[in-house]
Design an enzyme around this catalytic site. Structure first.
Site, PDB file in Angstrom:
ATOM      1  N   CYS A 192       0.666   2.463  -9.784  1.00  0.00           N
ATOM      2  CA  CYS A 192       1.531   1.408 -10.334  1.00  0.00           C
ATOM      3  C   CYS A 192       0.887   0.791 -11.575  1.00  0.00           C
ATOM      4  O   CYS A 192       0.668   1.492 -12.548  1.00  0.00           O
ATOM      5  CB  CYS A 192       1.879   0.376  -9.262  1.00  0.00           C
ATOM      6  SG  CYS A 192       3.313  -0.629  -9.742  1.00  0.00           S
TER       7      CYS A 192
ATOM      8  N   HIS B  86       4.671   3.888  -5.653  1.00  0.00           N
ATOM      9  CA  HIS B  86       3.662   3.501  -4.658  1.00  0.00           C
ATOM     10  C   HIS B  86       3.563   4.568  -3.578  1.00  0.00           C
ATOM     11  O   HIS B  86       4.388   4.572  -2.652  1.00  0.00           O
ATOM     12  CB  HIS B  86       4.051   2.165  -4.018  1.00  0.00           C
ATOM     13  CG  HIS B  86       3.829   1.000  -4.914  1.00  0.00           C
ATOM     14  ND1 HIS B  86       2.622   0.354  -5.004  1.00  0.00           N
ATOM     15  CD2 HIS B  86       4.649   0.378  -5.789  1.00  0.00           C
ATOM     16  CE1 HIS B  86       2.705  -0.628  -5.889  1.00  0.00           C
ATOM     17  NE2 HIS B  86       3.926  -0.633  -6.382  1.00  0.00           N
TER      18      HIS B  86
ATOM     19  N   GLU C   5       1.612   4.659  -1.168  1.00  0.00           N
ATOM     20  CA  GLU C   5       1.339   3.997   0.119  1.00  0.00           C
ATOM     21  C   GLU C   5       2.580   3.342   0.704  1.00  0.00           C
ATOM     22  O   GLU C   5       2.543   2.803   1.803  1.00  0.00           O
ATOM     23  CB  GLU C   5       0.203   2.975  -0.053  1.00  0.00           C
ATOM     24  CG  GLU C   5       0.570   1.653  -0.704  1.00  0.00           C
ATOM     25  CD  GLU C   5       0.672   1.692  -2.224  1.00  0.00           C
ATOM     26  OE1 GLU C   5       0.758   2.791  -2.796  1.00  0.00           O
ATOM     27  OE2 GLU C   5       0.677   0.609  -2.842  1.00  0.00           O
TER      28      GLU C   5
END
Lengths: 251, 206
Positions: free
Chosen positions: B79, B185, B187
């Site tokens: 990001c 992202h 994650e």
């Protein structure tokens, strides 16, 4: 292109999910973690956890749940319920929330949205609104939809965006629980006034309601609770149905 | 061991959880010695470019990351951490980045002409330019990843491994030799994201 999102909402009280029936493959339907895993596997695009714990002391049960979910499920998590201060934001963000939803907290203190957006970023702040028609106008209701604040909902949405909310949840009290479709009229009014994503809530009863919502182009996401918890709609089947009907979906 | 660089920008809880979930050894750190001893480095970040680059420079961590990159260590920016890898950014002013990848960061609002929404937030599909890259070992063309951003990388064609379409071409994954950057992202991108992190962890030195 960006996919439309399907979001189940889980009400959590004292660390347990409030409603739900048996799901194949889940032993404990009132376990927020088991249910969250089930929804994740079904293709939910995001999860909303609503903390309806009555007492302050039991708040830690909720953050424990959140921590466990965040350590096992890797999709965006939104948390709402009892968010009144920046400390509340901090408390849930540290436990793995990606977005924080404010409702009554913003009515009591409208500056909260701006302060939170400045500290944590716009993308983190979700303004959740309970809206009902009163004499032909849309009003904001507080305290779980029980009290008419008299605030003009359309203006409230615009103010929320200007203050820094990154997303709006539009919950129509008029259509909530009726299971006859989302409140397209209200959603269209809001959608035409803001540029931030709009999440529709209240009224979903069948797959066709979601198709109608997205075909109307009045929301970026559809949120529901009971139709998912009571297995009236299976998220995986819903998403496949919407994709087959030319709605962009992550399947 | 993977070092997650903690320079005070953003919440690292989910990122660390996702790597732990993959049974990868991680350490969240701002200690140059630990970063130097790590096998790989992840540069995360949420917030404003100007503040982040200042924090990185003032703490000396910018130099550490650049030196490790020059030694050939694998680095993944995520990001804002991805945007920091570029030469410069025009987010509220003009800021110099780490310069590890050719290109610059500009507001989406400069180039998006229709009324589609900014930030670019949600799940978008990845169009992969070079599926042979080892980072895509477990990834398919068209897999969905989760984005949240208002600025994006431009003029980085040489580095473009995968992109998403949002009226403009949004660079999703970029690469210059051993330095990777993900605008989305991983994650928060479900199994697709975990698979990308796993592939990153498995990258081997040439």
């Amino acid at each position: 292109m960006l996919a439309k999102r399907i979001i189940p909402c889980l009400d959590v009280r004292n660390g347990r999910v409030v409603k739900g029936v048996n799901f194949d493959g889940i032993k404990d339907v009132s376990s927020p973690i088991d249910l969250a895993k089930f929804y994740n596997q079904s293709g939910a695009d995001e999860l909303v956890f609503y903390d309806i714990t009555a007492s302050y002391e039991n708040r830690s049960l909720f953050t424990d749940v959140l921590k466990t979910v965040a350590s096992e499920i890797f999709i965006p998590l939104t948390v709402g319920g009892g968010i009144n201060t920046l400390e509340d934001f901090d408390r849930v963000l540290k436990c793995g929330a990606d977005k924080v939803s404010v409702n009554s907290g913003a009515i009591k203190n409208p500056a909260l949205i701006g302060e939170a957006a400045k500290k944590y970023g716009d993308q983190c702040v979700v303004l959740s609104m309970d809206i009902k028609r009163v004499d032909g106008k849309f009003h904001i209701f507080s305290t779980g939809g029980r009290v008419d604040t008299g605030i003009d909902a359309l203006q409230w949405a615009v103010n929320g965006e200007q203050s820094g909310a990154g997303e709006l949840v539009v919950n129509s009290i008029d259509t909530d629980g009726v299971k006859n479709g989302f409140d397209l009229e209200l959603l269209a009014e809001i959608q035409s006034r803001v540029k931030i994503p709009v999440i529709a809530s209240g009224g979903a009863g069948k797959k066709e309601d979601f198709l109608e919502l997205f075909k109307a182009g009045v929301a970026d996401a559809g949120l529901a609770a009971s139709v998912f918890h009571f297995k009236e709609i299976n998220i995986k089947e819903l998403k496949e149905y919407l994709k087959a009907n030319e709605i962009e979906m992550r399947v | 061991m993977i070092a997650i660089v903690d320079y005070g920008c953003g919440n690292l809880y989910s990122l660390q959880c996702s790597l732990n979930f993959l049974n990868l050894e991680t350490v969240v750190t701002n200690d140059p010695e630990i970063i130097k001893s790590a096998d790989k480095i992840i540069l995360p970040g949420v917030g404003a470019f100007g503040d982040a680059v200042k924090l990185l420079n003032n703490s000396g961590l910018a130099e550490v990351v650049k030196k490790e990159a020059a030694k050939g260590k694998y680095i993944l920016g995520i990001c804002l951490g991805m945007q920091l890898l570029f030469e410069k950014s025009f987010e509220y002013g003009e800021h110099t980045g780490l310069g590890l990848i050719k290109g610059e960061v500009c507001p989406l609002s400069d180039d998006i002409k229709s009324d589609i929404k900014i930030p670019h937030m949600g799940w978008n599909s990845l169009c992969i330019n070079d599926i042979t890259d080892p980072i895509f070992k477990y990834t398919k063309n068209g897999d969905y990843v989760y984005y949240v951003h208002s600025f994006y990388a431009k003029n980085c064609d040489e580095a473009l491994l995968a992109y998403s379409d949002y009226e403009v071409t949004v660079p999703g994954l970029v690469k210059n030799k051993n330095v990777y950057g993900a605008q989305f992202h991983p994650e928060k991108s479900g199994d697709v994201g975990l698979n990308l992190l796993k592939a990153f962890a498995e990258l081997e030195d040439n």
